[in-house]
Design a protein around this motif. Structure first.
Motif, PDB file in Angstrom:
ATOM      1  N   ALA A  36      50.919  31.833  53.329  1.00  0.00           N
ATOM      2  CA  ALA A  36      50.933  32.377  51.968  1.00  0.00           C
ATOM      3  C   ALA A  36      51.206  33.877  52.045  1.00  0.00           C
ATOM      4  O   ALA A  36      50.648  34.576  52.890  1.00  0.00           O
ATOM      5  CB  ALA A  36      49.580  32.138  51.301  1.00  0.00           C
ATOM      6  N   VAL A  37      52.069  34.362  51.163  1.00  0.00           N
ATOM      7  CA  VAL A  37      52.349  35.795  51.101  1.00  0.00           C
ATOM      8  C   VAL A  37      52.084  36.268  49.679  1.00  0.00           C
ATOM      9  O   VAL A  37      52.582  35.690  48.714  1.00  0.00           O
ATOM     10  CB  VAL A  37      53.794  36.113  51.531  1.00  0.00           C
ATOM     11  N   ASP A  38      51.295  37.336  49.583  1.00  0.00           N
ATOM     12  CA  ASP A  38      50.803  37.801  48.290  1.00  0.00           C
ATOM     13  C   ASP A  38      51.842  38.653  47.564  1.00  0.00           C
ATOM     14  O   ASP A  38      52.349  39.638  48.120  1.00  0.00           O
ATOM     15  CB  ASP A  38      49.545  38.646  48.550  1.00  0.00           C
ATOM     16  N   ASP A  39      52.142  38.286  46.331  1.00  0.00           N
ATOM     17  CA  ASP A  39      53.015  39.099  45.467  1.00  0.00           C
ATOM     18  C   ASP A  39      54.448  39.214  46.004  1.00  0.00           C
ATOM     19  O   ASP A  39      55.140  40.205  45.736  1.00  0.00           O
ATOM     20  CB  ASP A  39      52.431  40.510  45.262  1.00  0.00           C
ATOM     21  N   LEU A  40      54.878  38.225  46.749  1.00  0.00           N
ATOM     22  CA  LEU A  40      56.236  38.244  47.315  1.00  0.00           C
ATOM     23  C   LEU A  40      57.204  37.574  46.356  1.00  0.00           C
ATOM     24  O   LEU A  40      57.149  36.367  46.151  1.00  0.00           O
ATOM     25  CB  LEU A  40      56.259  37.510  48.656  1.00  0.00           C
ATOM     26  N   ALA A  74      51.288  33.344  36.735  1.00  0.00           N
ATOM     27  CA  ALA A  74      51.724  34.482  37.541  1.00  0.00           C
ATOM     28  C   ALA A  74      50.610  35.502  37.768  1.00  0.00           C
ATOM     29  O   ALA A  74      50.727  36.670  37.392  1.00  0.00           O
ATOM     30  CB  ALA A  74      52.944  35.145  36.902  1.00  0.00           C
ATOM     31  N   VAL A  75      49.548  35.064  38.414  1.00  0.00           N
ATOM     32  CA  VAL A  75      48.501  35.972  38.877  1.00  0.00           C
ATOM     33  C   VAL A  75      47.791  35.287  40.041  1.00  0.00           C
ATOM     34  O   VAL A  75      47.704  34.047  40.093  1.00  0.00           O
ATOM     35  CB  VAL A  75      47.525  36.351  37.749  1.00  0.00           C
ATOM     36  N   CYS A  76      47.266  36.118  40.975  1.00  0.00           N
ATOM     37  CA  CYS A  76      46.803  35.597  42.270  1.00  0.00           C
ATOM     38  C   CYS A  76      45.820  34.428  42.158  1.00  0.00           C
ATOM     39  O   CYS A  76      46.077  33.324  42.624  1.00  0.00           O
ATOM     40  CB  CYS A  76      46.134  36.704  43.073  1.00  0.00           C
ATOM     41  N   GLY A  77      44.642  34.709  41.599  1.00  0.00           N
ATOM     42  CA  GLY A  77      43.561  33.734  41.618  1.00  0.00           C
ATOM     43  C   GLY A  77      43.940  32.418  40.965  1.00  0.00           C
ATOM     44  O   GLY A  77      43.784  31.339  41.557  1.00  0.00           O
ATOM     45  N   VAL A  99      38.602  34.710  40.426  1.00  0.00           N
ATOM     46  CA  VAL A  99      38.166  33.374  39.998  1.00  0.00           C
ATOM     47  C   VAL A  99      36.782  33.132  40.592  1.00  0.00           C
ATOM     48  O   VAL A  99      36.506  32.073  41.152  1.00  0.00           O
ATOM     49  CB  VAL A  99      39.180  32.291  40.421  1.00  0.00           C
ATOM     50  N   ASN A 100      35.939  34.135  40.455  1.00  0.00           N
ATOM     51  CA  ASN A 100      34.585  34.024  41.001  1.00  0.00           C
ATOM     52  C   ASN A 100      33.886  32.774  40.476  1.00  0.00           C
ATOM     53  O   ASN A 100      33.971  32.453  39.297  1.00  0.00           O
ATOM     54  CB  ASN A 100      33.760  35.258  40.608  1.00  0.00           C
ATOM     55  N   GLY A 101      33.207  32.094  41.351  1.00  0.00           N
ATOM     56  CA  GLY A 101      32.469  30.911  40.946  1.00  0.00           C
ATOM     57  C   GLY A 101      33.326  29.673  40.787  1.00  0.00           C
ATOM     58  O   GLY A 101      32.855  28.650  40.284  1.00  0.00           O
ATOM     59  N   HIS A 131      41.842  33.388  46.364  1.00  0.00           N
ATOM     60  CA  HIS A 131      41.952  34.806  46.000  1.00  0.00           C
ATOM     61  C   HIS A 131      41.147  35.692  46.939  1.00  0.00           C
ATOM     62  O   HIS A 131      41.596  36.768  47.336  1.00  0.00           O
ATOM     63  CB  HIS A 131      41.513  35.046  44.550  1.00  0.00           C
ATOM     64  N   GLY A 132      39.958  35.271  47.312  1.00  0.00           N
ATOM     65  CA  GLY A 132      39.167  36.064  48.253  1.00  0.00           C
ATOM     66  C   GLY A 132      39.504  35.664  49.679  1.00  0.00           C
ATOM     67  O   GLY A 132      39.808  34.499  49.967  1.00  0.00           O
TER      68      GLY A 132
END
Ligand SMILES: [Ca+2]
Length: 517
Positions: A36-40, A74-77, A99-101, A131-132
């Motif tokens: 996985a690559v973040d924001d690519l 279109a957002v990470c979590g 996306v805690n919890g 996300h974490g």
């Protein structure tokens, strides 16, 4: 050489397994390297762009490049939870970057890593998959054989930049004003492992060496030996955080480019009728960082800053490409390349000045379109090809299940595109669906969007009333790739697109997963 285009998916999977040598059933299954690559965004050499990405290019040359792959939000979590659970954000209800919890909310849902583990895979993960990158529940800690935390204190390495980070954070905490993080860019002459992604690559290479039976080739042997005793196939998930902000990378990757070669893109406008609140014209995310003009919209940012941001993004892409090259080399040197499915995916796209903005957080094509490259053993006839088939990230879960011949969990909302992997002319979908929350005329909405072969059509539905459409815009991407014009309100195509969109939204809400709340 196997050809899949005339085979049923199940028969193909069975033949794929036969094609891969081994003795026991579980061990016959191919390994999976899941990167996985973040924001690519697909700003890669193999996609015809100026980014210098020799390793992603060689992966594409030895696998299949997807030209029309889309995230589901279109957002990470939200995007990552959707992919890893096989559920649309409409069903998970998780729509933010944090996306805690999530694990408690989706307590009954079997994730991709959990499912593969249940079916005989040794599941190993590190970096940003969810996300974490750390925290037991954040990374689905119960459902990996091993999750590895790779520590970092800050994003920056230069002492002066760490000092700026600490100073900004303190000032922001005290006043609520100004940037709360360090500089938006950093370019210093350090080794690749000075940043956390370099250390993640080190760890992943050590894992591959150990899995390949050559632990002596690496100083690190991260796995307990008893984990290797059963000779299970592995599912190794490696998540890199760059090119996510801030744009920090060793100097040598900046030196691959000339700053004066970068220019802002031509699509500075948004289509008529597109709600300004849904276009993220003042991207809050980038203003967290030092060096961004306070209180000024991106249209007022100086060109030297714009060029530095464009340069920094590309430097980070090349830095990430180098890590991926090391993973591919490790597969090859350990004799694992022919027995391992390789998947490279980005969690969403990114605006590099498109629509006079930056970051993600919209339904625009540039934010929803992602890079996706897959190399599948036994499908050599389609290696080196590319496909224009529409696919969604939510489709990866069922596709992988089919490729490795494990049952599909009943809750999955995506569709396998395994046939397309065997034959790039096979159209997996007639539309790709994504959504994003937005404020439209002070009303909370969800923007629902479909991408068809030629068009993107988005309706913003009032959150508490599925029948009420606050705004709608259609663009023709075949004629206007930058999305700056819109179809007229009397275009006869609109009714057809609206019907397709409605059916996609309704299907996305029909989850059979045992979600608890
Ligand atoms: Ca991301």
């Amino acid at each position: 050489m196997l050809k899949s285009c005339c085979l049923s998916p199940g028969l193909y999977a069975a033949m794929l397994l036969i094609a891969i040598s081994g003795s026991s059933f579980a061990a016959d299954r191919p390994n999976i390297l899941f990167i996985a690559v973040d924001d690519l965004r697909p700003e890669l050499g193999c996609y015809g762009h100026e980014a210098i990405t020799p390793n992603l290019d060689r992966l594409a040359a030895s696998g299949m490049r997807f030209d029309r792959a889309y995230c589901n939000q279109a957002v990470c979590g939200a995007s990552r939870i959707s992919l890893m659970t096989g559920l649309y954000p409409e069903s998970t209800g998780l729509r933010s970057f944090h996306v805690n919890g999530w694990r408690k909310k989706l307590a009954g849902v079997t994730t991709l890593n959990a499912h593969l583990r249940e079916h005989g895979y040794l599941t190993l993960g590190l970096g940003k998959i969810y996300h974490g990158a750390s925290g037991h529940d954040a990374v689905d800690g119960d459902n990996w054989d091993r999750w590895f935390d790779v520590k970092q204190r800050t994003h920056w390495v230069a002492p002066e930049n760490i000092a700026i980070q600490d100073r900004n954070a303190k000032a922001h905490q005290e006043t609520g004003k100004g940037p709360k993080r360090g500089p938006v860019t950093e370019s210093i002459d350090v080794a690749d492992d000075a940043y956390v992604d370099g250390r993640r690559a080190d760890l992943a290479v050590g894992l591959i060496n150990q899995l390949g039976g050559r632990p002596e080739s690496s100083a690190k042997t991260p796995l307990e030996e008893n984990m290797l005793d059963e000779q299970k196939p592995f599912f190794l998930a490696v998540g890199f955080t760059k090119p996510h902000l801030p744009f920090v990378a060793p100097q040598k990757y900046w030196d691959l480019y000339q700053r004066e070669d970068f220019h802002m893109p031509p699509n500075s406008e948004i289509p008529p009728g597109y709600p300004r609140g849904a276009a993220n014209l003042n991207p809050g995310e980038i203003t967290y960082y030092g060096g961004i003009p306070a209180g000024k919209a991106p249209t007022a940012w100086p060109d030297p800053l714009n060029k530095r941001l464009l340069h920094g993004y590309h430097a980070c892409v090349s830095y990430t490409d180098a890590h991926i090259g090391r993973l591919l080399d490790a597969l090859e040197s350990n004799g694992l390349a022919d027995d391992t499915i390789v998947i490279l995916w980005g969690d969403h796209g990114w605006k590099l000045g498109d629509h006079s903005s930056w970051c993600k957080h919209t339904n625009f094509e540039v934010d929803t379109r992602v890079p996706l490259i897959m190399r599948t053993p036994g499908m050599e006839s389609s290696h080196g090809t590319h496909t224009s088939s529409l696919v969604e990230l939510i489709d990866l879960y069922p596709t992988l299940c089919e490729l490795v011949d494990v049952p599909l969990p009943s809750h999955l909302q995506g569709e396998s595109f395994a046939k397309t992997l065997g034959d790039p002319s096979v159209e997996a979908r007639s539309s790709a669906y994504s959504s994003y929350p937005a404020r439209v005329d002070k009303v909370s909405t969800i923007g629902h969007s479909i991408r068809t072969a030629d068009h993107r059509y988005t309706q913003w539905w009032e959150k508490n009333d599925a029948g009420s459409v606050a705004a709608a815009v259609a663009t023709n991407l075949s004629e206007d790739a930058g999305e700056t014009t819109a179809l007229s309100d009397d275009d006869p195509l609109l009714a057809e697109l609206a019907e397709q969109l409605r059916s996609r939204v309704m299907a996305a809400r029909e989850s059979s997963a045992p979600i608890t709340d």
